[in-house]
Design a protein around this motif. Structure first.
Motif, mmCIF file in Angstrom:
data_model
loop_
_atom_site.group_PDB
_atom_site.id
_atom_site.type_symbol
_atom_site.label_atom_id
_atom_site.label_comp_id
_atom_site.label_asym_id
_atom_site.label_seq_id
_atom_site.Cartn_x
_atom_site.Cartn_y
_atom_site.Cartn_z
ATOM 1 N N ALA A 1 -0.467 2.464 -14.428
ATOM 2 C CA ALA A 1 0.156 3.373 -13.464
ATOM 3 C C ALA A 1 1.649 3.154 -13.464
ATOM 4 O O ALA A 1 2.131 2.094 -13.823
ATOM 5 C CB ALA A 1 -0.426 3.121 -12.071
ATOM 6 N N PRO A 2 2.399 4.181 -13.064
ATOM 7 C CA PRO A 2 3.859 4.099 -13.081
ATOM 8 C C PRO A 2 4.424 3.444 -11.845
ATOM 9 O O PRO A 2 3.770 3.326 -10.828
ATOM 10 C CB PRO A 2 4.274 5.577 -13.143
ATOM 11 N N THR B 1 7.524 0.644 -5.337
ATOM 12 C CA THR B 1 6.522 1.594 -5.795
ATOM 13 C C THR B 1 5.639 1.993 -4.623
ATOM 14 O O THR B 1 5.735 1.433 -3.529
ATOM 15 C CB THR B 1 5.666 0.991 -6.923
ATOM 16 N N ASP B 2 4.814 2.977 -4.842
ATOM 17 C CA ASP B 2 3.852 3.414 -3.836
ATOM 18 C C ASP B 2 2.824 2.300 -3.617
ATOM 19 O O ASP B 2 2.299 1.743 -4.576
ATOM 20 C CB ASP B 2 3.163 4.696 -4.331
ATOM 21 N N PRO B 3 2.511 1.960 -2.354
ATOM 22 C CA PRO B 3 1.514 0.908 -2.112
ATOM 23 C C PRO B 3 0.158 1.202 -2.748
ATOM 24 O O PRO B 3 -0.584 0.271 -3.076
ATOM 25 C CB PRO B 3 1.406 0.867 -0.578
ATOM 26 N N ALA B 4 -0.153 2.495 -2.925
ATOM 27 C CA ALA B 4 -1.421 2.853 -3.546
ATOM 28 C C ALA B 4 -1.421 2.624 -5.050
ATOM 29 O O ALA B 4 -2.466 2.677 -5.688
ATOM 30 C CB ALA B 4 -1.749 4.325 -3.251
ATOM 31 N N ASN B 5 -0.259 2.370 -5.610
ATOM 32 C CA ASN B 5 -0.121 2.175 -7.046
ATOM 33 C C ASN B 5 -0.466 0.733 -7.403
ATOM 34 O O ASN B 5 0.378 -0.052 -7.831
ATOM 35 C CB ASN B 5 1.306 2.530 -7.470
ATOM 36 N N VAL B 6 -1.729 0.389 -7.217
ATOM 37 C CA VAL B 6 -2.178 -0.993 -7.371
ATOM 38 C C VAL B 6 -1.925 -1.549 -8.774
ATOM 39 O O VAL B 6 -1.485 -2.701 -8.909
ATOM 40 C CB VAL B 6 -3.668 -1.114 -6.997
ATOM 41 N N PRO B 7 -2.184 -0.792 -9.850
ATOM 42 C CA PRO B 7 -1.907 -1.358 -11.179
ATOM 43 C C PRO B 7 -0.451 -1.769 -11.364
ATOM 44 O O PRO B 7 -0.165 -2.799 -11.968
ATOM 45 C CB PRO B 7 -2.302 -0.217 -12.125
ATOM 46 N N ALA B 8 0.492 -0.945 -10.844
ATOM 47 C CA ALA B 8 1.907 -1.306 -10.966
ATOM 48 C C ALA B 8 2.210 -2.547 -10.146
ATOM 49 O O ALA B 8 2.969 -3.429 -10.576
ATOM 50 C CB ALA B 8 2.786 -0.140 -10.510
ATOM 51 N N LEU C 1 -2.058 11.475 -6.821
ATOM 52 C CA LEU C 1 -2.175 10.020 -6.877
ATOM 53 C C LEU C 1 -1.078 9.317 -6.086
ATOM 54 O O LEU C 1 -1.346 8.378 -5.333
ATOM 55 C CB LEU C 1 -2.134 9.551 -8.336
ATOM 56 N N TYR C 2 0.166 9.746 -6.281
ATOM 57 C CA TYR C 2 1.307 9.057 -5.692
ATOM 58 C C TYR C 2 2.285 10.068 -5.107
ATOM 59 O O TYR C 2 3.295 10.399 -5.734
ATOM 60 C CB TYR C 2 2.002 8.199 -6.751
ATOM 61 N N PRO C 3 2.006 10.584 -3.915
ATOM 62 C CA PRO C 3 2.866 11.626 -3.339
ATOM 63 C C PRO C 3 4.314 11.185 -3.134
ATOM 64 O O PRO C 3 5.229 11.992 -3.273
ATOM 65 C CB PRO C 3 2.188 11.953 -2.004
ATOM 66 N N TYR C 4 4.548 9.913 -2.837
ATOM 67 C CA TYR C 4 5.923 9.450 -2.644
ATOM 68 C C TYR C 4 6.681 9.464 -3.969
ATOM 69 O O TYR C 4 7.811 9.938 -4.055
ATOM 70 C CB TYR C 4 5.915 8.044 -2.040
ATOM 71 N N LEU C 5 6.044 8.959 -5.025
ATOM 72 C CA LEU C 5 6.691 8.972 -6.329
ATOM 73 C C LEU C 5 6.907 10.402 -6.807
ATOM 74 O O LEU C 5 7.948 10.726 -7.379
ATOM 75 C CB LEU C 5 5.849 8.201 -7.342
#
Length: 212
Positions: A210-211, A124-131, A34-38
């Motif tokens: 999401a975190p 946060t990761d740009p893909a982490n839309v809920p956060a 889901l979040y490779p950077y995190l």
């Protein structure tokens, strides 16, 4: 999950016995798919290091004596500004949309204000839309992006041969190269001055899914 009238979110400082549960909750939330950077940044040093250096900004939330979430933060002091920086925020899937994230963030920011913070940072990761949506609802904005590039060394023409050479050399010598000792570090290493606020929009339905 919905609270009944007798249930409440209890926020307190991270204790030494919380380190393992918080780390494993982070493993559950900050996944590589889901979040490779995190995922790249999350390890045991994130919890241990911040617990040692900034315990007053490392908080956990409990519901009915169960770990519901955590927040890990720090203070960055410059010549004319003091920044509060939220490095990690995670809410257990069992306790999402129950106000856990709100209470953790509000408590952490209140403590940072007491210590002189007048500007808040979170990334946060740009893909982490809920956060992103959650933090926008909390008042964060002014998005900036930091570009990360990657390379698979094994598939690179030159570096791949170098890796194979090192493996063969180690086999001939009869030893296996050990991994260098890890050091405490956080997501801001090397980019503290460029850490930026992430854009968010109001959306209660996904605010804690999401975190950070």
């Amino acid at each position: 999950m919905q609270f009944d009238d007798t249930e409440a979110v209890y926020v307190r400082e991270l204790g030494i016995d919380d380190i393992a549960p918080v780390y494993h909750l982070g493993e559950e939330l900050f996944t590589s798919d889901l979040y490779p950077y995190l995922y790249r940044c999350w390890d045991e040093w994130e919890v241990i290091g911040l617990y040692n250096t900034d315990p007053e900004y490392c908080l956990v939330a409990e519901v009915d004596e169960q770990l519901a979430g955590f927040i890990l933060g720090t203070i960055i002091t410059k010549a004319t500004w003091t920044y509060g920086y939220i490095l990690w925020l995670g809410v257990s899937p069992k306790f999402q949309r129950c106000g856990v994230g709100d209470k953790l963030v509000d408590k952490a920011i209140a403590r940072m204000i007491e210590d002189g913070a007048r500007f808040m940072l979170v990334d946060t990761d740009p893909a982490n839309v809920p956060a992103v949506k959650f933090f926008n609802r909390k008042g964060f904005g002014n998005v900036r992006q930091h570009v990360f590039l990657s390379m698979n060394l094994s598939s690179h023409d030159y570096y791949g041969r170098l890796i194979e050479y090192e493996h063969q050399k180690a086999e001939r010598a009869g030893y296996k190269r050990s991994r260098p000792a890890m050091r405490p570090r956080n997501k801001s290493d090397g980019v503290v001055s460029e850490v930026a606020l992430n854009t968010l929009v109001s959306d209660h339905s996904s605010e804690e899914q999401a975190p950070v």
